[in-house]
Design a protein around this motif. Structure first.
Motif, PDB file in Angstrom:
ATOM      1  N   VAL A   6       0.868  -1.189   0.000  1.00 18.34           N
ATOM      2  CA  VAL A   6       0.000   0.000   0.000  1.00 18.34           C
ATOM      3  C   VAL A   6       0.900   1.233   0.000  1.00 18.34           C
ATOM      4  N   GLY A   7       0.808   2.036  -1.080  1.00 16.94           N
ATOM      5  CA  GLY A   7       1.597   3.263  -1.198  1.00 16.94           C
ATOM      6  C   GLY A   7       2.752   3.104  -2.172  1.00 16.94           C
ATOM      7  N   ALA A   8       2.734   3.926  -3.236  1.00 17.66           N
ATOM      8  CA  ALA A   8       3.854   3.946  -4.194  1.00 17.66           C
ATOM      9  C   ALA A   8       4.638   5.231  -3.991  1.00 17.66           C
ATOM     10  N   CYS A  29       0.780  -3.151  -6.109  1.00 20.05           N
ATOM     11  CA  CYS A  29       1.041  -1.958  -5.303  1.00 20.05           C
ATOM     12  C   CYS A  29      -0.093  -0.966  -5.548  1.00 20.05           C
ATOM     13  N   LEU A  30      -0.791  -0.606  -4.481  1.00 17.74           N
ATOM     14  CA  LEU A  30      -1.974   0.259  -4.588  1.00 17.74           C
ATOM     15  C   LEU A  30      -1.623   1.671  -4.134  1.00 17.74           C
ATOM     16  N   GLU A  31      -1.775   2.638  -5.028  1.00 20.12           N
ATOM     17  CA  GLU A  31      -1.424   4.026  -4.709  1.00 20.12           C
ATOM     18  C   GLU A  31      -2.683   4.895  -4.799  1.00 20.12           C
ATOM     19  N   LEU A 107      12.083  12.502  -7.554  1.00 21.99           N
ATOM     20  CA  LEU A 107      12.362  11.184  -6.958  1.00 21.99           C
ATOM     21  C   LEU A 107      11.158  10.266  -7.153  1.00 21.99           C
ATOM     22  N   TYR A 108       9.961  10.796  -6.917  1.00 22.78           N
ATOM     23  CA  TYR A 108       8.746   9.996  -7.146  1.00 22.78           C
ATOM     24  C   TYR A 108       8.641   9.581  -8.616  1.00 22.78           C
ATOM     25  N   ARG A 109       8.900  10.526  -9.525  1.00 27.23           N
ATOM     26  CA  ARG A 109       8.787  10.187 -10.957  1.00 27.23           C
ATOM     27  C   ARG A 109       9.721   9.030 -11.316  1.00 27.23           C
ATOM     28  N   PHE A 185       9.323  25.193   8.234  1.00 30.35           N
ATOM     29  CA  PHE A 185       8.648  25.491   6.966  1.00 30.35           C
ATOM     30  C   PHE A 185       9.575  25.138   5.822  1.00 30.35           C
ATOM     31  N   ARG A 186       8.966  24.838   4.667  1.00 30.49           N
ATOM     32  CA  ARG A 186       9.740  24.464   3.478  1.00 30.49           C
ATOM     33  C   ARG A 186       9.211  25.191   2.267  1.00 30.49           C
ATOM     34  N   LEU A 187      10.112  25.431   1.321  1.00 31.74           N
ATOM     35  CA  LEU A 187       9.798  26.248   0.157  1.00 31.74           C
ATOM     36  C   LEU A 187      10.701  25.816  -0.992  1.00 31.74           C
ATOM     37  N   ILE A 220      15.832  26.144  -6.077  1.00 31.52           N
ATOM     38  CA  ILE A 220      16.495  26.158  -4.774  1.00 31.52           C
ATOM     39  C   ILE A 220      15.465  25.784  -3.714  1.00 31.52           C
ATOM     40  N   TYR A 221      15.876  24.875  -2.859  1.00 34.20           N
ATOM     41  CA  TYR A 221      15.044  24.446  -1.743  1.00 34.20           C
ATOM     42  C   TYR A 221      15.478  25.222  -0.506  1.00 34.20           C
ATOM     43  N   VAL A 222      14.509  25.770   0.230  1.00 32.80           N
ATOM     44  CA  VAL A 222      14.800  26.501   1.468  1.00 32.80           C
ATOM     45  C   VAL A 222      13.920  25.929   2.568  1.00 32.80           C
ATOM     46  N   TYR A 294       5.797  -2.962   8.155  1.00 33.11           N
ATOM     47  CA  TYR A 294       5.780  -1.504   8.048  1.00 33.11           C
ATOM     48  C   TYR A 294       7.159  -1.034   7.599  1.00 33.11           C
ATOM     49  N   LEU A 295       7.174  -0.141   6.608  1.00 31.57           N
ATOM     50  CA  LEU A 295       8.450   0.383   6.103  1.00 31.57           C
ATOM     51  C   LEU A 295       8.384   1.899   5.958  1.00 31.57           C
ATOM     52  N   GLY A 296       9.542   2.551   5.988  1.00 32.72           N
ATOM     53  CA  GLY A 296       9.589   4.005   5.787  1.00 32.72           C
ATOM     54  C   GLY A 296       8.852   4.730   6.906  1.00 32.72           C
ATOM     55  N   ASP A 297       8.202   5.833   6.549  1.00 39.95           N
ATOM     56  CA  ASP A 297       7.515   6.641   7.561  1.00 39.95           C
ATOM     57  C   ASP A 297       6.416   5.866   8.279  1.00 39.95           C
ATOM     58  N   GLN A 308      16.825  12.201   7.149  1.00 33.41           N
ATOM     59  CA  GLN A 308      16.853  10.736   7.108  1.00 33.41           C
ATOM     60  C   GLN A 308      15.494  10.110   6.810  1.00 33.41           C
ATOM     61  N   GLY A 309      14.457  10.902   6.509  1.00 34.16           N
ATOM     62  CA  GLY A 309      13.130  10.319   6.265  1.00 34.16           C
ATOM     63  C   GLY A 309      13.104   9.479   4.997  1.00 34.16           C
ATOM     64  N   ALA A 310      13.300  10.124   3.863  1.00 33.62           N
ATOM     65  CA  ALA A 310      13.343   9.387   2.590  1.00 33.62           C
ATOM     66  C   ALA A 310      14.568   8.477   2.555  1.00 33.62           C
TER      67      ALA A 310
HETATM   68  C1  LIG Z   1       8.380  18.999   3.205  1.00 33.02           C
HETATM   69  C2  LIG Z   1       9.196  17.772   3.483  1.00 33.02           C
HETATM   70  C3  LIG Z   1      10.596  17.767   3.273  1.00 33.02           C
HETATM   71  C4  LIG Z   1      11.349  16.610   3.514  1.00 33.02           C
HETATM   72  N1  LIG Z   1      12.710  16.623   3.357  1.00 33.02           N
HETATM   73  C5  LIG Z   1      13.427  15.480   3.470  1.00 33.02           C
HETATM   74  C6  LIG Z   1      14.818  15.432   3.164  1.00 33.02           C
HETATM   75  O1  LIG Z   1      15.429  16.445   2.853  1.00 33.02           O
HETATM   76  N2  LIG Z   1      15.472  14.231   3.235  1.00 33.02           N
HETATM   77  C7  LIG Z   1      14.831  13.081   3.589  1.00 33.02           C
HETATM   78  O2  LIG Z   1      15.466  12.004   3.611  1.00 33.02           O
HETATM   79  N3  LIG Z   1      13.512  13.097   3.896  1.00 33.02           N
HETATM   80  C8  LIG Z   1      12.794  14.247   3.846  1.00 33.02           C
HETATM   81  N4  LIG Z   1      11.453  14.277   4.116  1.00 33.02           N
HETATM   82  C9  LIG Z   1      10.813  13.059   4.573  1.00 33.02           C
HETATM   83  C10 LIG Z   1      10.496  12.127   3.401  1.00 33.02           C
HETATM   84  O3  LIG Z   1       9.798  12.780   2.387  1.00 33.02           O
HETATM   85  C11 LIG Z   1       9.684  10.954   3.896  1.00 33.02           C
HETATM   86  O4  LIG Z   1      10.328  10.420   5.032  1.00 33.02           O
HETATM   87  C12 LIG Z   1       9.599   9.885   2.840  1.00 33.02           C
HETATM   88  O5  LIG Z   1       8.865  10.339   1.720  1.00 33.02           O
HETATM   89  C13 LIG Z   1       8.959   8.637   3.418  1.00 33.02           C
HETATM   90  O6  LIG Z   1       8.892   7.658   2.440  1.00 33.02           O
HETATM   91  P1  LIG Z   1       7.749   6.552   2.517  1.00 33.02           P
HETATM   92  O7  LIG Z   1       7.988   5.653   1.393  1.00 33.02           O
HETATM   93  O8  LIG Z   1       7.685   6.004   3.886  1.00 33.02           O
HETATM   94  O9  LIG Z   1       6.398   7.352   2.338  1.00 33.02           O
HETATM   95  P2  LIG Z   1       5.975   8.425   1.254  1.00 33.02           P
HETATM   96  O10 LIG Z   1       7.084   8.783   0.352  1.00 33.02           O
HETATM   97  O11 LIG Z   1       5.267   9.495   2.029  1.00 33.02           O
HETATM   98  O12 LIG Z   1       4.929   7.604   0.384  1.00 33.02           O
HETATM   99  C14 LIG Z   1       3.705   7.191   0.871  1.00 33.02           C
HETATM  100  C15 LIG Z   1       2.840   6.904  -0.342  1.00 33.02           C
HETATM  101  O13 LIG Z   1       1.650   6.262   0.108  1.00 33.02           O
HETATM  102  C16 LIG Z   1       0.546   6.864  -0.516  1.00 33.02           C
HETATM  103  N5  LIG Z   1      -0.590   6.650   0.381  1.00 33.02           N
HETATM  104  C17 LIG Z   1      -0.836   7.208   1.572  1.00 33.02           C
HETATM  105  N6  LIG Z   1      -1.965   6.726   2.092  1.00 33.02           N
HETATM  106  C18 LIG Z   1      -2.460   5.827   1.191  1.00 33.02           C
HETATM  107  C19 LIG Z   1      -3.606   5.023   1.156  1.00 33.02           C
HETATM  108  N7  LIG Z   1      -4.492   4.994   2.148  1.00 33.02           N
HETATM  109  N8  LIG Z   1      -3.798   4.225   0.079  1.00 33.02           N
HETATM  110  C20 LIG Z   1      -2.905   4.201  -0.955  1.00 33.02           C
HETATM  111  N9  LIG Z   1      -1.800   4.978  -0.972  1.00 33.02           N
HETATM  112  C21 LIG Z   1      -1.581   5.778   0.102  1.00 33.02           C
HETATM  113  C22 LIG Z   1       0.945   8.328  -0.686  1.00 33.02           C
HETATM  114  O14 LIG Z   1       0.180   8.962  -1.694  1.00 33.02           O
HETATM  115  C23 LIG Z   1       2.409   8.169  -1.078  1.00 33.02           C
HETATM  116  O15 LIG Z   1       2.582   7.994  -2.464  1.00 33.02           O
HETATM  117  C24 LIG Z   1      10.694  15.440   3.943  1.00 33.02           C
HETATM  118  C25 LIG Z   1       9.304  15.443   4.166  1.00 33.02           C
HETATM  119  C26 LIG Z   1       8.569  16.599   3.962  1.00 33.02           C
HETATM  120  C27 LIG Z   1       7.087  16.596   4.254  1.00 33.02           C
END
Ligand SMILES: Cc1cc2nc3c(=O)[nH]c(=O)nc-3n(C[C@H](O)[C@H](O)[C@H](O)COP(=O)(O)OP(=O)(O)OC[C@H]3O[C@@H](n4cnc5c(N)ncnc54)[C@H](O)[C@@H]3O)c2cc1C
Length: 402
Positions: A6-8, A29-31, A107-109, A185-187, A220-222, A294-297, A308-310
């Motif tokens: 669940v989640g791409a 994979c369901l997105e 990165l998503y693309r 905040f991010r921009l 530029i990311y701020v 459970y993986l990632g966030d 370290q999130g992504a």
């Molecule tokens: C503004 C911002 C800046 C960041 N900067 C950084 C950085 O500089 N470096 C870094 O490492 N990390 C950064 N992060 C954190 C990083 O983006 C996340 O930690 C990372 O994307 C997590 O990856 P993931 O695969 O766990 O989830 P995500 O990339 O969030 O992917 C989750 C996917 O699941 C999908 N989804 C959600 N719910 C459902 C559902 N119910 N059904 C189907 N699909 C669903 C979403 O649409 C999404 O495509 C930042 C985050 C934010 C918000």
């Protein structure tokens, strides 16, 4: 064998790409969003050298594709907004290679293209539960193109649905959230800096911190942070151009040319900033009594201080996909055993990463002294932790490419 992801996003795409190569495994994979909808990904990311190293070990072609859409991250400098440099670290001193600077949407693309036809977009999950036939298995119901669809008897359900994971909430309950008392905040803006901003840098005015770097193409990311009360939401009065200018302008000196451009840019774009409170939630890699990973966030929402999130979503996916691939190819079909092994492989590592990310937030908290705090980051203890962060990426590969 049936695996549903669940989640791409970051972790989900890597898992879909890697696991779909296993003969006899059905991967779906369901997105939730449409294929080209990157509306929730409008910022830049710095991805740590540890993610590059982990992904390279299992999928060098994917590393090449991400590198093509990135600038390399080679250096980390920390200054005061008056221009005084406190810390200037070539990543080569603490890592085995560079990291990436990339637009999140890019990165998503790249990852979604690499995951191919295993990803189904525009899927709204309407039900997640245990399978009637076998409580260790699960079932998922969703709406796609207006039609209700269902998959039963899922041998492994992978929750890669991000920080607010519906799968985790449904199967394992609401994670406990801890606020750190820092607003962020991010921009993302077109590059009008005339060469002032390039590789990864941070600037402090008291505990208030700006961070910036250049990402392709031409942006530029701020990001900016400042302390707030941990209990309260971020007051609107703190988000105005005047408040932001006051937060980052040095009281007794002119801002450096870099800081001046950043402050002017933030104030001019205050209406477009994306705001959040820094927080983390409890770590969990697997459900107690059924085969859900459970993986990632979804496993570990953490504070963004060390980027370290992504990065950890990639490290998680590289490790988990390598382990599953090896077990499967060795004929081991005990999914609960795979999950216990993934937890054993990742849990201690993630505890370290989360604790280190929190520790590194010290200079951004109320009353912090960024000069003393940043100088401490030049000492052996912090640098050794950075080496562990950037180098010790796990991977149960035994020299075999999966
Ligand atoms: C503004 C911002 C800046 C960041 N900067 C950084 C950085 O500089 N470096 C870094 O490492 N990390 C950064 N992060 C954190 C990083 O983006 C996340 O930690 C990372 O994307 C997590 O990856 P993931 O695969 O766990 O989830 P995500 O990339 O969030 O992917 C989750 C996917 O699941 C999908 N989804 C959600 N719910 C459902 C559902 N119910 N059904 C189907 N699909 C669903 C979403 O649409 C999404 O495509 C930042 C985050 C934010 C918000």
């Amino acid at each position: 064998m049936r695996i549903v992801i669940v989640g791409a996003g970051v972790a989900g795409c890597v898992m879909a790409r890697r696991l779909s190569r296993l003969d006899g495994v059905e991967v779906v994979c369901l997105e939730r969003v449409a294929r080209d909808d990157h509306s929730e990904a409008g910022t830049g990311l710095n991805v740590g050298p540890n993610a590059v190293k982990a992904v390279k070990a299992v999928d060098p072609e994917l590393v090449d594709r991400i590198t093509e859409a990135s600038y390399l991250w080679h250096n980390w400098r920390i200054s005061l907004t008056d221009g005084t440099v406190l810390f200037d670290l070539p990543l080569a001193d603490v890592a085995d290679g560079p990291g990436w600077r990339i637009r999140w949407s890019e990165l998503y693309r790249v990852l979604r293209e690499a995951a191919g036809d295993k990803v189904f977009y525009g899927c709204e999950i309407t039900g997640i539960g245990r399978a009637a036939s076998d409580p260790s298995k699960t079932s998922v119901t969703w709406i796609e193109d207006g039609k209700t669809r269902r998959l039963d008897d899922i041998d492994l359900l992978i929750a890669a649905d991000g920080r607010y994971s519906a799968v985790r909430r449904t199967i394992s309950g609401e994670p406990e959230v801890q606020q750190t008392g820092v607003a962020i905040f991010r921009l993302l803006v077109p590059d009008t800096a005339g060469g002032l901003i390039d590789d990864y840098e941070q600037w402090f005015n008291g505990p208030n911190r700006l961070l910036s770097f250049k990402v392709p193409p031409g942006h530029i990311y701020v990001a900016g942070t400042f302390p707030i009360s941990p209990e309260a939401p971020i007051a609107e009065s703190l988000k105005t151009p005047d408040a932001l200018r006051a937060a980052y302008t040095p009281p007794d000196a002119e801002p450096s040319a870099q800081a001046r451009w950043l402050i002017d840019t933030v104030c001019a774009n205050a209406a477009d900033t994306h705001w959040a409170r820094m927080q983390e939630h409890t770590l969990l890699y697997r459900a107690e009594d059924c085969n859900v990973l459970y993986l990632g966030d979804a496993a570990h929402g953490m504070v963004p201080t060390l980027g370290q999130g992504a990065t950890q979503a990639l490290e998680d996916a590289a490790n988990a996909s390598a382990l599953i691939t090896q077990r499967y190819r060795d004929g081991v079909r005990d999914v609960a055993g795979w999950l216990a092994d993934i937890e054993a492989l990742r849990q201690q590592r993630m505890r370290f990463v989360m604790a280190f990310s929190l520790e590194a937030t010290d200079t951004m908290r109320d009353g912090a002294d960024p000069v003393a705090g940043t100088r401490h980051k030049t000492e052996a203890a912090f640098q050794n932790s950075l080496k562990a962060l950037y180098r010790d990426v796990g991977l149960p590969l035994d020299g075999r490419r999966t």
